[in-house]
Write a protein that holds these residues in place. Structure first.
Motif, PDB file in Angstrom:
ATOM      1  N   ASP A  23      -4.788  -1.117   3.283  1.00 14.25           N
ATOM      2  CA  ASP A  23      -3.736  -0.887   2.285  1.00 14.25           C
ATOM      3  C   ASP A  23      -4.194  -0.090   1.071  1.00 14.25           C
ATOM      4  N   GLY A  24      -5.475   0.243   0.985  1.00 10.24           N
ATOM      5  CA  GLY A  24      -5.929   1.109  -0.091  1.00 10.24           C
ATOM      6  C   GLY A  24      -5.624   2.574   0.165  1.00 10.24           C
ATOM      7  N   ARG A  25      -5.374   2.923   1.443  1.00 14.91           N
ATOM      8  CA  ARG A  25      -5.105   4.329   1.773  1.00 14.91           C
ATOM      9  C   ARG A  25      -3.907   4.517   2.698  1.00 14.91           C
ATOM     10  N   HIS A  26      -3.239   3.415   3.042  1.00 15.33           N
ATOM     11  CA  HIS A  26      -2.074   3.474   3.928  1.00 15.33           C
ATOM     12  C   HIS A  26      -0.962   2.572   3.395  1.00 15.33           C
ATOM     13  N   GLY A  52       0.812  -1.199   0.000  1.00 15.09           N
ATOM     14  CA  GLY A  52       0.000   0.000   0.000  1.00 15.09           C
ATOM     15  C   GLY A  52       0.847   1.250   0.000  1.00 15.09           C
ATOM     16  N   SER A  53       0.196   2.395  -0.058  1.00 16.76           N
ATOM     17  CA  SER A  53       0.898   3.672  -0.024  1.00 16.76           C
ATOM     18  C   SER A  53       0.058   4.670   0.744  1.00 16.76           C
ATOM     19  N   GLY A  54       0.734   5.687   1.250  1.00 19.60           N
ATOM     20  CA  GLY A  54       0.077   6.691   2.057  1.00 19.60           C
ATOM     21  C   GLY A  54       0.662   6.732   3.450  1.00 19.60           C
ATOM     22  N   PRO A  55      -0.044   7.322   4.406  1.00 17.79           N
ATOM     23  CA  PRO A  55       0.453   7.365   5.789  1.00 17.79           C
ATOM     24  C   PRO A  55       0.730   5.951   6.303  1.00 17.79           C
ATOM     25  N   VAL A  56       1.806   5.826   7.080  1.00 21.12           N
ATOM     26  CA  VAL A  56       2.264   4.499   7.510  1.00 21.12           C
ATOM     27  C   VAL A  56       1.473   4.006   8.710  1.00 21.12           C
ATOM     28  N   VAL A  57       1.112   2.724   8.660  1.00 22.71           N
ATOM     29  CA  VAL A  57       0.521   2.015   9.794  1.00 22.71           C
ATOM     30  C   VAL A  57       1.384   0.792  10.068  1.00 22.71           C
ATOM     31  N   VAL A  58       1.830   0.626  11.306  1.00 17.50           N
ATOM     32  CA  VAL A  58       2.663  -0.504  11.705  1.00 17.50           C
ATOM     33  C   VAL A  58       1.845  -1.419  12.599  1.00 17.50           C
ATOM     34  N   LEU A  59       1.872  -2.726  12.302  1.00 16.59           N
ATOM     35  CA  LEU A  59       1.061  -3.713  13.013  1.00 16.59           C
ATOM     36  C   LEU A  59       1.947  -4.653  13.819  1.00 16.59           C
ATOM     37  N   LEU A  60       1.618  -4.813  15.102  1.00 15.29           N
ATOM     38  CA  LEU A  60       2.358  -5.699  16.003  1.00 15.29           C
ATOM     39  C   LEU A  60       1.409  -6.759  16.560  1.00 15.29           C
ATOM     40  N   MET A 107     -14.529  -7.172  14.083  1.00 13.62           N
ATOM     41  CA  MET A 107     -13.568  -6.392  14.855  1.00 13.62           C
ATOM     42  C   MET A 107     -12.568  -5.703  13.937  1.00 13.62           C
ATOM     43  N   ALA A 108     -12.204  -6.346  12.836  1.00 13.61           N
ATOM     44  CA  ALA A 108     -11.256  -5.748  11.893  1.00 13.61           C
ATOM     45  C   ALA A 108     -11.793  -4.421  11.360  1.00 13.61           C
ATOM     46  N   ARG A 109     -13.079  -4.361  11.109  1.00 12.38           N
ATOM     47  CA  ARG A 109     -13.664  -3.102  10.610  1.00 12.38           C
ATOM     48  C   ARG A 109     -13.571  -1.996  11.658  1.00 12.38           C
ATOM     49  N   VAL A 110     -13.752  -2.371  12.928  1.00  8.50           N
ATOM     50  CA  VAL A 110     -13.631  -1.377  13.999  1.00  8.50           C
ATOM     51  C   VAL A 110     -12.178  -0.914  14.126  1.00  8.50           C
ATOM     52  N   VAL A 111     -11.243  -1.851  13.998  1.00 13.03           N
ATOM     53  CA  VAL A 111      -9.826  -1.487  14.056  1.00 13.03           C
ATOM     54  C   VAL A 111      -9.477  -0.521  12.928  1.00 13.03           C
ATOM     55  N   ALA A 112      -9.951  -0.816  11.719  1.00  9.44           N
ATOM     56  CA  ALA A 112      -9.650   0.050  10.574  1.00  9.44           C
ATOM     57  C   ALA A 112     -10.219   1.449  10.779  1.00  9.44           C
ATOM     58  N   THR A 113     -11.391   1.530  11.357  1.00 11.67           N
ATOM     59  CA  THR A 113     -11.985   2.848  11.650  1.00 11.67           C
ATOM     60  C   THR A 113     -11.163   3.591  12.712  1.00 11.67           C
ATOM     61  N   ALA A 114     -10.671   2.868  13.709  1.00 12.74           N
ATOM     62  CA  ALA A 114      -9.861   3.483  14.755  1.00 12.74           C
ATOM     63  C   ALA A 114      -8.525   4.006  14.212  1.00 12.74           C
ATOM     64  N   VAL A 115      -7.993   3.315  13.211  1.00  8.38           N
ATOM     65  CA  VAL A 115      -6.737   3.778  12.591  1.00  8.38           C
ATOM     66  C   VAL A 115      -6.953   5.114  11.905  1.00  8.38           C
ATOM     67  N   GLY A 116      -8.109   5.272  11.254  1.00  4.45           N
ATOM     68  CA  GLY A 116      -8.433   6.529  10.603  1.00  4.45           C
ATOM     69  C   GLY A 116      -8.068   6.556   9.124  1.00  4.45           C
TER      70      GLY A 116
END
Length: 259
Positions: free
Chosen positions: A46-49, A20-28, A250-259
């Motif tokens: 990954d469509g916006r990050h 993906g491209s855009g603002p970085v999100v790191v997953l642990l 839950m994944a949808r809620v996580v994605a919304t929380a990421v912004g």
């Protein structure tokens, strides 16, 4: 802050996903797991990050150095060194699941300028039982700690039970406890989950903190969550009927929380 000497000694982690491209999100991910924890989350981001999913120290494809103590500082330092080597620019969003949430909190306290947001998913925020006033909450915390001690002290049982749970998991290869990662598992459990700094770490973070958890999560300690929810800058998202695994809802809620 994480000691610089410790930072220099930590190895590079396996970067399992960089897309993906855009603002970085790191997953642990959490203990005894790997990047597959986020298989339902990554396609939503990954469509916006630019999404980076790392394997933590001692798990998945990452190394387990003989001198690693597997403390929260150890894990956070390994993440920081890996991202610095990749020249990941700050600020970025850091998402952690389970033990990864505790590492994300430690990272946010140690490297405050790196992050724009912290998202903690299914965080096992535990306190010393002696610090809990409510008798039921105190008893629940004592039960968690006794259970973890039993797992650490009974290797064959733990490996067998983990294998059985893995076969029932909705995500393939989600859970792995074996001879290969036993030392990382035991020390991470003891030194990053049972002995943690999460409440004080969250209090030190100056960026928005999002907490996502399921109402049926068996590893959730209500006393710890309640304290975290009262801290400055914390927003909670309860997934009714959700458990410890990041399923699609839950994944949808996580994605919304990421912004």
């Amino acid at each position: 802050m994480v000691r610089l000497g410790l930072l220099r000694r930590r190895p590079l982690l396996h970067v399992a996903t960089d897309r993906g491209s855009g603002p970085v999100v790191v997953l642990l991910h959490g203990i005894a797991s790997s990047w597959v924890t986020f298989e339902n989350v990554i396609p939503l981001l990954d469509g916006r990050h630019r999404v980076l999913a790392l394997d933590l120290l001692g798990f998945g494809g990452s190394p387990a150095p003989d001198d690693a103590a597997f403390t929260l500082d150890d894990h956070a330092a390994a993440v920081h060194r890996t991202l610095r080597r990749m020249r990941v620019g700050a600020p970025f969003v850091l998402v952690g699941h389970s033990m990864g949430a505790l590492i994300a909190a430690r990272y946010g306290a140690a490297f405050p300028r790196d992050l724009s947001r912290v998202v903690l998913v299914s965080p096992p925020i535990y306190l010393a039982p002696s610090a809990i006033g409510d008798p039921l909450d105190r008893a629940a915390m004592e039960l968690y700690l006794r259970a973890y001690g039993f797992l650490r002290e009974n290797k064959e049982f733990t490996i067998r039970a983990a294998g059985q749970l893995a076969r029932l998991s909705p995500i393939k290869d989600l859970l792995d406890v074996s001879d290969d990662n036993w030392r990382a598992f035991v020390l991470s459990l003891q030194r990053s989950i049972e002995s943690q700094t999460t409440v004080s770490d969250l209090a030190a973070i100056r960026v928005p903190i999002e907490i996502v958890y399921g109402t049926l999560d068996p590893f959730l300690a209500p006393a710890g969550i309640r304290i975290a929810e009262r801290l400055r800058g914390v927003t909670s998202h309860r997934v009714v009927g959700g458990d410890h695994v990041i399923r699609r809802r839950m994944a949808r809620v996580v994605a919304t929380a990421v912004g």
